[in-house]
Design a protein around this motif. Sequence first.
Motif: not given
Length: 394
Positions: A5-23, A29-34
């Motif tokens: 996963l591209k290290p330059a893009l910050r990663r964080g969980w928007r909620d318990l089953n949704t993760v966001q890559f990049g700020a 980009r948003v990945l979910g539900p996970v």
Amino acid sequence: MHPILKPALRRGWRDLNTVQFGATRAHARVLGPVDTATGSFLTLLDGTRGLPLLREEGQRMGLPDGHVDRLLHRLARAGLLDDATGGGPAADALRGRTEVMDRLRPDLAALSAITPEPSQGMRKLAARRAARVRVQGTGRVGAVVASVLSGAGVGQVEVMDGGCVEPWDVAPGGLPPESVGQRRDAAARTAVRRAAPGRPPRHPEDRGDGERPLSLVVLAPRDGLDVFAPDPASAEPLIAAGTPHLYAGVMEGTGVIGPLVLPGATACAGCLAAHRADSDAAWPRMLAQWRSGRRHQVPACDLALATTVAGLAAAHALAFLDGAEPTLADARWEVPAPGLTWHRRRERAHASCPCGASEQVKGSTSPWIGSRTTQWPGNRLRGRGCLGFGGAHV
């Protein structure tokens, strides 16, 4: 392939089953539900495992058959996945030079973030090492441009200028104070070598004289008039050789960047001169007086503005070398102090100019646009795009 996963893009969980890559808006980009298993699997994408091992890990974590491959495919299409071992032989050779890579890791991270395809960032960084760029002019703008290009990994950066270094040529990142009195070209070559992250390997395209074809020439004369109103005669050898060239400098406290001339395809110095003469009958007379006057005055080129112009010129030069769309073709940017508001001027090819760019505009697609540039697939994915994984199934 060793997915990461591209290290330059910050990663964080928007909620318990949704993760966001990049700020930032350009890369988020948003990945979910996970589900829990898929979320845990994402932590394994660190570049240390190949595809077979990742598939085995996925099975041990209870992911269904094919889930890993579909997940990786979606991540790659969204521009979130890189390949820790990709890029070809030149990239492999560059990875083997640890001291060079340590200097270039921020540049690689930036290329990886803006390049959607896996391993393309590393491929472009390795390609910079094969590029040959010439900077003509080693004042407060030109010397900094040359040092930045060298420090960013361009393998061969030449400098051309005459005379000796004056105290007002000195600039951070360019010519140092101890170079005053030295020949400008020699002092600038020393600055370029000092900025370079290691010596590049010999390239197969090198000719018998040890020089590879020029990829780009940056025209950054110390006299800002030669950027504000460039002399067509001085660019004739570049036009004849088909060498792309970019203008950059400061004139009377106004920064000027562009145009980027793609010979035979976009407006050149002759086109600029012809259009100015069409719109202002006195322009040729005034220009002749300005060029024939004595030039003993210290130029109005303050350090902060000169550094700004040099940085943006180097950024545009690197983007062109990396294959991005040349946004300064047929355009120039001017920024006057103290307001520092950027103004874009469109520069059109002129029908009377012998460069032939006006005929190219009337005809089919430019030979430069498309062959020397890249249409980023990731541009279609700007903003927050949901990749759509739900539960244990895709």
